[in-house]
Every structure is written in C-alpha cells, then in structure tokens.
Write a protein that holds these residues in place. Sequence first.
Motif, PDB file in Angstrom:
ATOM      1  N   GLU A  62       2.615  -0.099   7.279  1.00  0.00           N
ATOM      2  CA  GLU A  62       3.860  -0.250   7.926  1.00  0.00           C
ATOM      3  C   GLU A  62       4.653   0.641   7.091  1.00  0.00           C
ATOM      4  O   GLU A  62       4.252   0.638   5.657  1.00  0.00           O
ATOM      5  N   CYS A  63       5.976   1.072   7.606  1.00  0.00           N
ATOM      6  CA  CYS A  63       6.842   1.672   6.690  1.00  0.00           C
ATOM      7  C   CYS A  63       8.159   1.518   7.012  1.00  0.00           C
ATOM      8  O   CYS A  63       8.625   0.756   8.219  1.00  0.00           O
ATOM      9  N   LEU A  64       9.015   1.356   6.013  1.00  0.00           N
ATOM     10  CA  LEU A  64      10.540   0.988   6.373  1.00  0.00           C
ATOM     11  C   LEU A  64      11.244   2.118   5.880  1.00  0.00           C
ATOM     12  O   LEU A  64      10.750   3.009   4.801  1.00  0.00           O
ATOM     13  N   TYR A  65      12.524   2.307   6.305  1.00  0.00           N
ATOM     14  CA  TYR A  65      13.240   3.698   5.921  1.00  0.00           C
ATOM     15  C   TYR A  65      14.604   3.083   5.331  1.00  0.00           C
ATOM     16  O   TYR A  65      15.298   2.232   6.084  1.00  0.00           O
ATOM     17  N   ALA A 106      15.027   6.865   1.491  1.00  0.00           N
ATOM     18  CA  ALA A 106      13.587   6.666   1.081  1.00  0.00           C
ATOM     19  C   ALA A 106      12.701   6.209   2.099  1.00  0.00           C
ATOM     20  O   ALA A 106      13.232   5.160   2.804  1.00  0.00           O
ATOM     21  N   ILE A 107      11.612   6.444   2.072  1.00  0.00           N
ATOM     22  CA  ILE A 107      10.398   6.087   2.963  1.00  0.00           C
ATOM     23  C   ILE A 107       9.719   5.385   2.167  1.00  0.00           C
ATOM     24  O   ILE A 107       9.111   5.744   1.321  1.00  0.00           O
ATOM     25  N   VAL A 108       9.388   3.950   2.374  1.00  0.00           N
ATOM     26  CA  VAL A 108       8.379   3.098   1.821  1.00  0.00           C
ATOM     27  C   VAL A 108       7.446   2.567   2.632  1.00  0.00           C
ATOM     28  O   VAL A 108       7.766   1.994   3.538  1.00  0.00           O
ATOM     29  N   GLY A 109       6.152   2.849   2.296  1.00  0.00           N
ATOM     30  CA  GLY A 109       5.173   2.623   3.211  1.00  0.00           C
ATOM     31  C   GLY A 109       4.091   1.473   2.467  1.00  0.00           C
ATOM     32  O   GLY A 109       3.920   1.796   1.096  1.00  0.00           O
ATOM     33  N   GLY A 110       3.656   0.609   3.069  1.00  0.00           N
ATOM     34  CA  GLY A 110       2.461  -0.030   2.518  1.00  0.00           C
ATOM     35  C   GLY A 110       1.110   0.160   3.374  1.00  0.00           C
ATOM     36  O   GLY A 110       1.388  -0.067   4.736  1.00  0.00           O
ATOM     37  N   ALA A 111       0.192  -0.087   2.626  1.00  0.00           N
ATOM     38  CA  ALA A 111      -1.275   0.329   3.663  1.00  0.00           C
ATOM     39  C   ALA A 111      -2.359  -0.340   3.034  1.00  0.00           C
ATOM     40  O   ALA A 111      -2.333  -0.684   1.696  1.00  0.00           O
ATOM     41  N   ASN A 112      -3.276  -0.794   3.642  1.00  0.00           N
ATOM     42  CA  ASN A 112      -4.250  -1.604   3.080  1.00  0.00           C
ATOM     43  C   ASN A 112      -5.709  -1.122   4.000  1.00  0.00           C
ATOM     44  O   ASN A 112      -5.684  -1.410   5.249  1.00  0.00           O
ATOM     45  N   LEU A 113      -6.740  -0.453   3.247  1.00  0.00           N
ATOM     46  CA  LEU A 113      -7.835  -0.322   3.950  1.00  0.00           C
ATOM     47  C   LEU A 113      -8.965  -0.770   3.526  1.00  0.00           C
ATOM     48  O   LEU A 113      -9.410  -0.389   2.053  1.00  0.00           O
ATOM     49  N   CYS A 114      -9.807  -1.792   3.853  1.00  0.00           N
ATOM     50  CA  CYS A 114     -11.079  -2.081   3.411  1.00  0.00           C
ATOM     51  C   CYS A 114     -12.039  -1.638   4.274  1.00  0.00           C
ATOM     52  O   CYS A 114     -12.342  -1.907   5.281  1.00  0.00           O
ATOM     53  N   LEU A 115     -13.146  -0.939   3.555  1.00  0.00           N
ATOM     54  CA  LEU A 115     -13.923  -0.169   4.107  1.00  0.00           C
ATOM     55  C   LEU A 115     -15.537  -1.112   4.245  1.00  0.00           C
ATOM     56  O   LEU A 115     -16.423  -0.640   4.867  1.00  0.00           O
TER      57      LEU A 115
END
Length: 219
Positions: free
Chosen positions: A78-81, A55-64
């Motif tokens: 960031e992503c973890l495999y 599994a590829i698990v990614g986390g992202a946050n974008l505040c515009l």
Amino acid sequence: MTQQSSAQRSMLAHRISYFLKLSGPSYVVDTACSSSLYAIENAYRAIRIGEIDAAIVGGANLCLHPSVTLQFARLGSECLYYKKSKDARRIYAQVLHAKTNCDGYKPQGITFPSGAAQVALLNEFYEECDVDRYSLSYVEAHGTGTLVGDPEEGNAIDATLTKKRKTPLLIGSIKSNIGHSEPASGICAITKCIIAMESGFLPPNDHFNTPRKEIKRAP
C-alpha cells in the motif's frame, strides 16, 4: 540494469523514483513490522524542515515460502501520498506529529517488546505535539495477538492514555481483519483509520471475545 541490482532491496525505491521521474531522497527503510511507520516519520520530518515538498511512502510484504511463517504467506502492499496541506488538492487526514524510539537491550531478547519504552515514547509524543491525550476517541494498536506483545502494549496504553478519562478508550487492530502484513502493517493501520473517519464506522476486531488475562482491565 544488472541482475544483481534489480534483485537488491536497496534498489527498489530508486527504481520507483526513476520510473516516476522523481528527485530528492529515495531509500528503503527496514525495521521489521515498524518499517512503514518509520518511513512515514522520515517523510514527515523531511517535509517539516523543507527538504522535500511531498513524499510517497509505500509498504510492502512478500513471503515466497510458507515455512517463514504461515501468517506472512501473503502479499501486502500500500502507498500513501504526503505533502503540505497548503499544497494538497484534497486532504483525507493530517499528520500532527510523528515519533519513534528503540527499546535497546532487553534480557528477554530482541523480539521481546519493552512496555517501559512504549510508555516513554507515548509520554514524549503527547508532550511534544501538545494534544490532550485524554481527548482521544480511538487508538489503532499494533495488536499482533501474541501472548507477549499484547500485554506490553495494552498496559502501556493504559498507563499513558486512560488515567484521567471519563469515557472508555476504544482500541483496535487491523490485523484481526487482514492479518499481519509485517512491514506494510503501519500503512494498513493508517488507511483503516482514514476510512473509519470518512465512513464513521470502525471495523470490529474479528474473533475477539475475551481480553487476555495479562492485560489490565478497567474496574
């Protein structure tokens, strides 16, 4: 792809799977600042039951817009495999167990953390994974630095992990180093721990001098 589908958050995981030519479960998990850790638990359980091989698990946050909150006005991703250790070419860390819960209704409101629920989760976690909780050398905490959250978390850690210890339990939070990356914060915390195990060095908690008086201190 329509403009509507490209803007929908629910489509993000599918677009990545499509681009990488992957098959199997593909979905977005949104549980606020615990999002990436919930996603990690889902991946862990899916691998354990044989539903997937990796599994590829990614986390992202974008505040515009900074008016949402100044602390979140940065991009973090960031992503973890993850895959079974027998199939891995290299192993940086091993997931022994994963567990989540929900603290439900609280008279203080939905944003108020429940210390009792955290205690229950930690107790159940260590009973299930059969790891000596008093042998831990370090705990990476959520540690947002809030007046409400830190005492609840700190006291829950103390109630479950320190009673029979003979040495101090080190506690830290990556948020003092990079800020609060909201849904990506869990993966950032895990990455910090992996780097610490590789280097033998734990980054200090920046700007931390005195514990909050609301957090129980060792005698």
